[in-house]
Write an enzyme that holds these catalytic residues in place. Structure first.
Site, PDB file in Angstrom:
ATOM      1  N   ASP A 103      74.058   1.779  25.779  1.00  0.00           N
ATOM      2  CA  ASP A 103      73.303   0.958  24.595  1.00  0.00           C
ATOM      3  C   ASP A 103      72.192   2.091  24.148  1.00  0.00           C
ATOM      4  O   ASP A 103      71.813   2.717  24.880  1.00  0.00           O
ATOM      5  CB  ASP A 103      72.766  -0.280  25.067  1.00  0.00           C
ATOM      6  CG  ASP A 103      72.437  -1.174  24.034  1.00  0.00           C
ATOM      7  OD1 ASP A 103      73.250  -1.105  23.109  1.00  0.00           O
ATOM      8  OD2 ASP A 103      71.442  -1.945  24.123  1.00  0.00           O
ATOM      9  N   PHE A 130      71.424   8.888  26.489  1.00  0.00           N
ATOM     10  CA  PHE A 130      70.384   9.286  27.308  1.00  0.00           C
ATOM     11  C   PHE A 130      69.352  10.240  26.709  1.00  0.00           C
ATOM     12  O   PHE A 130      68.327  10.576  27.311  1.00  0.00           O
ATOM     13  CB  PHE A 130      70.855   9.951  28.478  1.00  0.00           C
ATOM     14  CG  PHE A 130      71.702   9.024  29.539  1.00  0.00           C
ATOM     15  CD1 PHE A 130      71.153   8.186  30.377  1.00  0.00           C
ATOM     16  CD2 PHE A 130      73.233   8.924  29.498  1.00  0.00           C
ATOM     17  CE1 PHE A 130      71.920   7.231  30.962  1.00  0.00           C
ATOM     18  CE2 PHE A 130      73.880   8.080  30.179  1.00  0.00           C
ATOM     19  CZ  PHE A 130      73.416   7.262  30.869  1.00  0.00           C
TER      20      PHE A 130
END
Length: 223
Positions: free
Chosen positions: A66, A79
């Site tokens: 997500d 990330f």
């Protein structure tokens, strides 16, 4: 509908953009915008992972779940955060593992564009999220799309390394032809799970060893 995505991916995935599930994604995003909801990343950055890593350049896939849901963090790469934004805890654990694995010191930035430009597809399973609401777009159709992306990579490419961190990502292994590609699994780098197998996994050195053994240039993981 004209999707603004890098040309090689647009050609590879052209059928997906016409399917009902993708139309639902577009409709949902438009409706939420009209309702005044804030979503991340900004619209022009939703497909950044594809922009920085064309299909023919893909060597490695790092799958996130997500986008970051706080202001200024998400910019379309799993990330990663833009320059000047404090790296979140999961990313700090990635940097710690990099240091332990390859001796690479903690970088001054959490921006992973350098990885992406070398062939590391930084793909989130959902490409958008409502501000301050984790997993808010996990059911609008993005998972269907990104599963197709994984399947297309598996089919069209050879000798790609898939880093699957955490159970969610590991469930995607079924989409990948393990006879053609390298699948590396470990715990998620989140502080909740990093010490259950992410720390010490050695995925960065293992990735480069695999790439070199197949005649590919290794990734320079230093930022």
């Amino acid at each position: 509908m004209d999707i603004q995505i890098e040309t090689s991916w647009k050609n590879e995935l052209s059928d997906e953009f016409e399917k009902p599930y993708f139309q639902k994604i577009v409709t949902t995003l438009k409706e939420e915008k009209n309702a005044g909801k804030v979503t991340y990343p900004p619209a022009k950055q939703i497909f950044n992972a594809f922009e920085f890593t064309p299909l023919d350049k893909v060597k490695v896939v790092i799958l996130g779940q997500d986008p970051y849901h706080n202001p200024g963090q998400a910019h379309g790469l799993s990330f990663s955060v833009p320059d000047g934004v404090k790296p979140p805890p999961s990313l700090m654990n990635i940097f710690k593992e990099l240091q332990d694995d390859l001796g690479i010191p903690y970088p001054a930035t959490g921006n992973l564009e350098k990885w992406a430009r070398q062939g590391v597809l930084l793909l989130n399973a959902s490409l958008t999220v409502i501000a301050n609401t984790p997993m808010s777009h996990s059911q609008i159709g993005w998972h269907i799309f990104t599963d197709e992306v994984i399947k297309h990579i598996s089919s069209a490419k050879e000798n790609v390394v898939f880093m699957l961190w955490g159970k969610f990502a590991q469930n995607k292994a079924a989409l990948i032809d393990s006879s053609k590609h390298k699948i590396l699994m470990a715990a998620h780098p989140s502080p909740l799970s990093a010490y259950n197998g992410f720390m010490g996994c050695g995925h960065f050195s293992k990735t480069n060893e695999y790439l070199k053994s197949n005649g590919e240039k290794p990734i320079d993981w230093a930022l």
